[in-house]
Design a protein around this motif. Structure first.
Motif, PDB file in Angstrom:
ATOM      1  N   ILE A  90       5.226   0.775   8.108  1.00 11.61           N
ATOM      2  CA  ILE A  90       5.024   2.222   7.940  1.00 11.61           C
ATOM      3  C   ILE A  90       3.584   2.495   7.498  1.00 11.61           C
ATOM      4  O   ILE A  90       2.922   3.387   8.040  1.00 11.61           O
ATOM      5  CB  ILE A  90       6.028   2.818   6.925  1.00 11.61           C
ATOM      6  N   ASP A  91       3.088   1.711   6.541  1.00 12.32           N
ATOM      7  CA  ASP A  91       1.698   1.881   6.081  1.00 12.32           C
ATOM      8  C   ASP A  91       0.725   1.750   7.252  1.00 12.32           C
ATOM      9  O   ASP A  91      -0.216   2.547   7.391  1.00 12.32           O
ATOM     10  CB  ASP A  91       1.345   0.852   5.005  1.00 12.32           C
ATOM     11  N   LEU A  92       0.947   0.744   8.085  1.00 15.77           N
ATOM     12  CA  LEU A  92       0.072   0.509   9.235  1.00 15.77           C
ATOM     13  C   LEU A  92       0.178   1.657  10.235  1.00 15.77           C
ATOM     14  O   LEU A  92      -0.831   2.100  10.789  1.00 15.77           O
ATOM     15  CB  LEU A  92       0.436  -0.821   9.896  1.00 15.77           C
ATOM     16  N   MET A  93       1.390   2.147  10.452  1.00 13.15           N
ATOM     17  CA  MET A  93       1.572   3.254  11.396  1.00 13.15           C
ATOM     18  C   MET A  93       0.948   4.545  10.876  1.00 13.15           C
ATOM     19  O   MET A  93       0.452   5.358  11.663  1.00 13.15           O
ATOM     20  CB  MET A  93       3.054   3.437  11.703  1.00 13.15           C
ATOM     21  N   VAL A  94       0.952   4.733   9.561  1.00 15.26           N
ATOM     22  CA  VAL A  94       0.266   5.882   8.966  1.00 15.26           C
ATOM     23  C   VAL A  94      -1.238   5.720   9.183  1.00 15.26           C
ATOM     24  O   VAL A  94      -1.926   6.661   9.606  1.00 15.26           O
ATOM     25  CB  VAL A  94       0.614   6.016   7.460  1.00 15.26           C
TER      26      VAL A  94
END
Length: 145
Positions: A73-77
């Motif tokens: 999720i962090d990477l996708m953000v």
């Protein structure tokens, strides 16, 4: 001790089939969409169909632990596919929303997924599919009771 080698056991074939499908899927996705993985595509699809899902619920659906899910999720953000904000009803939780960039990916994914599935299931009859699903469900039940 007489034990079969891993390659002589059905679970080896199941895992190999899954890995080969994931390689095919990733290659086909990468050919059309830059910088997104199969799992990230799955996250977008689940959020698109079920926007109320929590990060933990999505992790369970894509078979990831919470730490891996947080990193994804962090990477996708960071990549601009998702936006995370504090949930107004529960400040300990976050709301995850698909951005415009994420929605553009969602427009491209369905035909790729459909082609991947068609290729992987080529030559397999509906009866064979039903039988395989039935057998796999038996294995799942045996392992979860």
């Amino acid at each position: 001790m007489n034990i079969k080698t891993p390659s002589q056991v059905i679970f080896y074939s199941i895992e190999r089939a899954i890995k080969e499908y994931r390689k095919l899927a990733q290659k086909k996705i990468s050919d059309k969409i830059d910088n997104i993985t199969v799992d990230q595509g799955n996250i977008l699809l689940f959020l698109h169909h079920y926007p109320e899902l929590s990060q933990k619920e999505i992790a369970e659906l894509i078979f990831k632990d919470n730490a891996s899910m947080t990193r994804m999720i962090d990477l996708m953000v960071k990549k601009g596919y998702l936006a995370r904000s504090v949930n107004n009803n529960d400040r300990r939780r976050h709301t995850i929303d698909i951005t415009t960039k994420g929605k553009e990916v969602l427009k491209k994914l369905p035909p790729i997924i459909s082609q991947n599935r068609s290729k992987a299931l080529e030559g397999i009859t509906e009866d064979e599919m039903n039988q395989l699903e039935h057998i796999l469900n038996k294995i799942i039940m045996n392992c979860t009771k």
